[in-house]
Design an enzyme around this catalytic site. Sequence first.
Site, PDB file in Angstrom:
ATOM      1  N   ASP A   2       0.842  -1.221   0.238  1.00 25.39           N
ATOM      2  CA  ASP A   2       0.114   0.047   0.016  1.00 25.39           C
ATOM      3  C   ASP A   2       0.937   1.535   0.109  1.00 25.39           C
ATOM      4  O   ASP A   2       0.875   1.832   1.044  1.00 25.39           O
ATOM      5  CB  ASP A   2      -1.003   0.054   1.333  1.00 25.39           C
ATOM      6  CG  ASP A   2      -0.173  -0.079   2.688  1.00 25.39           C
ATOM      7  OD1 ASP A   2      -0.875   0.584   3.490  1.00 25.39           O
ATOM      8  OD2 ASP A   2       0.983  -0.454   2.641  1.00 25.39           O
TER       9      ASP A   2
ATOM     10  N   ASP B 220       6.822   1.152   2.174  1.00 23.59           N
ATOM     11  CA  ASP B 220       6.645   0.177   1.078  1.00 23.59           C
ATOM     12  C   ASP B 220       7.544   0.405  -0.205  1.00 23.59           C
ATOM     13  O   ASP B 220       8.037  -0.462  -0.823  1.00 23.59           O
ATOM     14  CB  ASP B 220       5.249   0.363   0.682  1.00 23.59           C
ATOM     15  CG  ASP B 220       4.198   0.201   1.618  1.00 23.59           C
ATOM     16  OD1 ASP B 220       4.140   0.853   2.358  1.00 23.59           O
ATOM     17  OD2 ASP B 220       3.287  -0.868   1.752  1.00 23.59           O
TER      18      ASP B 220
ATOM     19  N   VAL C 273       2.478  -6.448   2.962  1.00 25.29           N
ATOM     20  CA  VAL C 273       2.993  -5.481   3.803  1.00 25.29           C
ATOM     21  C   VAL C 273       2.228  -4.174   3.914  1.00 25.29           C
ATOM     22  O   VAL C 273       2.403  -3.054   4.261  1.00 25.29           O
ATOM     23  CB  VAL C 273       4.244  -4.783   3.395  1.00 25.29           C
ATOM     24  CG1 VAL C 273       5.371  -5.966   3.494  1.00 25.29           C
ATOM     25  CG2 VAL C 273       4.627  -4.291   2.006  1.00 25.29           C
TER      26      VAL C 273
ATOM     27  N   HIS D 151       9.127  -0.277   8.437  1.00 27.16           N
ATOM     28  CA  HIS D 151       8.553  -1.612   8.544  1.00 27.16           C
ATOM     29  C   HIS D 151       8.703  -2.639   7.642  1.00 27.16           C
ATOM     30  O   HIS D 151       9.024  -3.699   7.565  1.00 27.16           O
ATOM     31  CB  HIS D 151       6.980  -1.282   8.945  1.00 27.16           C
ATOM     32  CG  HIS D 151       6.757  -0.332   9.907  1.00 27.16           C
ATOM     33  ND1 HIS D 151       6.821  -0.436  11.292  1.00 27.16           N
ATOM     34  CD2 HIS D 151       6.339   1.027   9.742  1.00 27.16           C
ATOM     35  CE1 HIS D 151       6.567   0.767  12.051  1.00 27.16           C
ATOM     36  NE2 HIS D 151       6.404   1.764  11.022  1.00 27.16           N
ATOM     37  N   ASP D 152       8.129  -2.012   6.103  1.00 28.75           N
ATOM     38  CA  ASP D 152       7.950  -3.146   5.260  1.00 28.75           C
ATOM     39  C   ASP D 152       9.404  -3.368   4.548  1.00 28.75           C
ATOM     40  O   ASP D 152       9.485  -4.734   4.229  1.00 28.75           O
ATOM     41  CB  ASP D 152       7.252  -2.415   4.208  1.00 28.75           C
ATOM     42  CG  ASP D 152       5.653  -1.857   4.688  1.00 28.75           C
ATOM     43  OD1 ASP D 152       5.303  -1.178   4.032  1.00 28.75           O
ATOM     44  OD2 ASP D 152       5.300  -2.349   5.695  1.00 28.75           O
TER      45      ASP D 152
END
Length: 319
Positions: free
Chosen positions: A9, A14, A127, A247-248
């Site tokens: 997303d 990402d 993710v 994060h991703d």
Amino acid sequence: PQKLILDVDTGTDDAVAIMLAALHPAIELVGVTTVNGNVPVNFCTDNSLRVLDHIGRSDIKVYEGADRPLVRTAHPIPHRYDDGGEKYHPEELPVPAARSKKADKTAVEFLIETYRAATDPIVLMPVGPLTNIAAALAADPGFVKRVPEIIIMGGGYAFGNVTATAEFNIWADAEAAARVLNAGFEKVTLVTLDATHQALMTHADCDRLEALGTPAGKATADIVRFRIGVHDAYQKMGEHGGSAPVHDAVCVAYLVDRAILSTKRYFVEVETASPLMVGTTIVDTQGRSGAKPNVDLALNADPKRFVDMLAEIFAKPHG
Ligand code: BDR
Ligand code: CA
């Protein structure tokens, strides 16, 4: 190389995940599917195309997916969806406008057809919200058996980032997440906020990546500086002053260096009903439920291995 499908997303972290997956020689990024989440799905698609063009990987196709959660029509629904997206212009990412166009197939068509035709194992890595994965499970009962491993960025044990207990990807489509965790995938890894918040990137890391002088190094430096700014604002210069999680990208790094995360097997469920706890990943650490563990839960991460990998891979000529 390990074949991979990224479901994204896009989204700033990402974007870093896509660049690492597309540029790492040990990964063959078979395709990118997009889903409503950080921004409306049309902007996720546009941002993903921009990133792939930016690093010279326009050969990797982007398949657009769900524009809203699976079943939920009211709160909690990503507030960005309700905004109609006009304030999330594709310019959010510091990379030039896309030259490529999205593929004609939808995300679910691509997922189902690719796994039906697969002769090698393809890791599935969502993710973002899990809407596309849940939709593929609903459309093809055999899908769950064709996916050898699913690595999900989502959930939190000690804390959430949308509510006190819920993490965004799970919260944004709790019903989809519940179906994915209950589906019976062979190997499920859940990379939580507890882990990704240990693989923080600093301004010094951004300077190191920018100094590489490559499209991915520069874009990642700009993206992470933006994320540090947002994070400091969120944390009011609290525990993270001057750093931010990506994060991703940690999930992609884990695919090629399994020592980046430490995991333990637990039974994990997703709350979908309670207004206070909707989207919370309930981790049964003492086995109270009597249910068999269904995920390898990552609660710890190694920041040095993570950042060193970005610096190594983004140094290679590309674009
Ligand atoms: C997750 O939500 C989004 O903000 C990020 O892209 C990441 O996938 C973190 O909670
Ligand atoms: Ca994401």
